[in-house]
Design a protein around this motif. Structure first.
Motif, PDB file in Angstrom:
ATOM      1  N   ARG A  60       0.841  -1.209   0.000  1.00  0.00           N
ATOM      2  CA  ARG A  60       0.000   0.000   0.000  1.00  0.00           C
ATOM      3  C   ARG A  60       0.872   1.253   0.000  1.00  0.00           C
ATOM      4  N   ARG A  61       1.889   1.236   0.846  1.00  0.00           N
ATOM      5  CA  ARG A  61       2.793   2.387   0.909  1.00  0.00           C
ATOM      6  C   ARG A  61       3.582   2.531  -0.387  1.00  0.00           C
ATOM      7  N   LEU A  62       3.980   1.410  -0.978  1.00  0.00           N
ATOM      8  CA  LEU A  62       4.759   1.449  -2.215  1.00  0.00           C
ATOM      9  C   LEU A  62       3.975   2.120  -3.336  1.00  0.00           C
ATOM     10  N   SER A  83       9.224  -9.819   5.026  1.00  0.00           N
ATOM     11  CA  SER A  83       8.215  -9.037   4.298  1.00  0.00           C
ATOM     12  C   SER A  83       8.876  -8.057   3.339  1.00  0.00           C
ATOM     13  N   LYS A  84      10.001  -7.465   3.754  1.00  0.00           N
ATOM     14  CA  LYS A  84      10.727  -6.542   2.870  1.00  0.00           C
ATOM     15  C   LYS A  84      11.350  -7.290   1.703  1.00  0.00           C
ATOM     16  N   ALA A  85      11.816  -8.533   1.944  1.00  0.00           N
ATOM     17  CA  ALA A  85      12.378  -9.322   0.849  1.00  0.00           C
ATOM     18  C   ALA A  85      11.308  -9.632  -0.194  1.00  0.00           C
ATOM     19  N   LEU A  86      10.103  -9.962   0.264  1.00  0.00           N
ATOM     20  CA  LEU A  86       9.007 -10.215  -0.677  1.00  0.00           C
ATOM     21  C   LEU A  86       8.605  -8.939  -1.403  1.00  0.00           C
ATOM     22  N   ILE A 121       8.535  -8.089  -5.466  1.00  0.00           N
ATOM     23  CA  ILE A 121       7.439  -7.482  -6.219  1.00  0.00           C
ATOM     24  C   ILE A 121       7.909  -6.200  -6.902  1.00  0.00           C
ATOM     25  N   TYR A 122       8.686  -5.397  -6.186  1.00  0.00           N
ATOM     26  CA  TYR A 122       9.227  -4.158  -6.749  1.00  0.00           C
ATOM     27  C   TYR A 122      10.066  -4.462  -7.993  1.00  0.00           C
ATOM     28  N   SER A 123      10.998  -5.412  -7.857  1.00  0.00           N
ATOM     29  CA  SER A 123      11.864  -5.754  -8.988  1.00  0.00           C
ATOM     30  C   SER A 123      11.053  -6.372 -10.124  1.00  0.00           C
ATOM     31  N   GLY A 124       9.999  -7.127  -9.778  1.00  0.00           N
ATOM     32  CA  GLY A 124       9.152  -7.708 -10.808  1.00  0.00           C
ATOM     33  C   GLY A 124       8.415  -6.653 -11.610  1.00  0.00           C
ATOM     34  N   ILE A 125       7.917  -5.628 -10.935  1.00  0.00           N
ATOM     35  CA  ILE A 125       7.209  -4.548 -11.631  1.00  0.00           C
ATOM     36  C   ILE A 125       8.149  -3.798 -12.564  1.00  0.00           C
ATOM     37  N   ILE A 126       9.339  -3.476 -12.066  1.00  0.00           N
ATOM     38  CA  ILE A 126      10.308  -2.750 -12.893  1.00  0.00           C
ATOM     39  C   ILE A 126      10.748  -3.597 -14.082  1.00  0.00           C
ATOM     40  N   TRP A 159      13.553 -15.146 -16.310  1.00  0.00           N
ATOM     41  CA  TRP A 159      14.976 -15.265 -15.994  1.00  0.00           C
ATOM     42  C   TRP A 159      15.628 -13.911 -15.768  1.00  0.00           C
ATOM     43  N   MET A 160      15.086 -12.854 -16.334  1.00  0.00           N
ATOM     44  CA  MET A 160      15.592 -11.511 -16.041  1.00  0.00           C
ATOM     45  C   MET A 160      15.170 -11.056 -14.639  1.00  0.00           C
ATOM     46  N   TRP A 161      13.962 -11.471 -14.241  1.00  0.00           N
ATOM     47  CA  TRP A 161      13.458 -11.028 -12.940  1.00  0.00           C
ATOM     48  C   TRP A 161      14.270 -11.603 -11.777  1.00  0.00           C
TER      49      TRP A 161
END
Length: 272
Positions: A14-16, A125-128, A132-137, A170-172
């Motif tokens: 939510r904060r992200l 939780s931060k690792a997950l 998600i952050y890296s997946g979106i980018i 594989w990039m993610w």
């Protein structure tokens, strides 16, 4: 404990999605990819090269061969020419650094980690969230770099959808591991300085180059191939596709374990 971890993850997400830094990162990523695609379209257009030569620019046979090679590339060939250099690693590293540091600058982490047992849940939780952050980018970067050439009149050879999805996965993975590096550095230093510097240096491949150069002088094995910037560069090989999935997986897990342990130790051994 698991329920607490997922509750923290929901709060993180939510904060992200509400954070200004995340929106800026997305805009910067999109703008840079569009600019690179525009430059690629200009270089690949033989008429533009002829016009530049007519106006005094020095255009030689190497430039024309490169232009022809670009025109004959597949979508994934063209995409990896841009993304394989570590561009998204830098974006992910800086983005996760800013996001995690917001917990310390706002005092949010003190409320979450007031009890000792919750610190491990906070890290997980931060690792997950970093995944998600890296997946979106990564998803944004791949989609834009595949579609942007068409905006400028380029028509790369289409790549198969399964190949594109495989490339995306594989990039993610190494980008997620790189995001965990940023997480570990923020938890260690409680500021953004080291995380941003190492995101630029390591994401751009400088650390791999330095280790490779030192290894040649000292006759070490080629350790630079295990750095995440090298892993990303080797995700895709033109004409051969993705051939080193096991290497990507092993390096991702190894670095994720190292950075995960570092994050846990930083939270357990230091005061909030």
């Amino acid at each position: 404990e698991v329920r607490i971890m997922f509750n923290m993850l929901r709060m993180d997400l939510r904060r992200l999605f509400k954070s200004r830094s995340f929106k800026i990162i997305l805009l910067v990523t999109a703008a840079l990819i569009l600019m690179v695609s525009l430059m690629t379209a200009v270089v690949s257009d033989p008429e533009v090269l002829d016009d530049m030569g007519a106006h005094g620019a020095e255009i030689d046979e190497i430039d024309r061969r490169m232009s022809e090679e670009i025109r004959n590339m597949t979508q994934l060939d063209l995409a990896h020419e841009t993304l394989g250099g570590g561009f998204l690693l830098i974006i992910v590293g800086i983005g996760v650094t800013l996001f995690v540091n917001g917990d310390f600058s706002s005092g949010f982490v003190k409320n979450i980690c007031c009890a000792q047992p919750r610190r491990a849940g906070y890290v997980l939780s931060k690792a997950l969230a970093a995944g998600i952050y890296s997946g979106i980018i990564t998803l944004l970067g791949v989609i834009l770099i595949l579609l942007a050439p068409y905006l400028y009149g380029m028509h790369p050879v289409p790549s198969a959808i399964p190949d594109i999805l495989q490339y995306l996965f594989w990039m993610w993975l190494p980008h997620w591991a790189f995001a965990l590096m940023a997480l570990a550095l923020v938890l260690l230093t409680r500021n953004t300085t080291l995380g941003i510097i190492l995101s630029l240096v390591a994401g751009g491949g400088l650390t791999a180059v330095l280790v490779g150069t030192l290894g040649k002088l000292l006759r070490w094995p080629p350790l630079e191939q295990f750095f995440l910037s090298s892993v990303v560069k080797g995700v895709y090989v033109p004409q051969n596709g993705i051939t080193q999935g096991w290497m990507i997986l092993v390096c991702t897990i190894a670095w994720a374990v190292i950075y995960g342990i570092g994050s846990l130790l930083s939270m357990e051994k230091r005061d909030i």
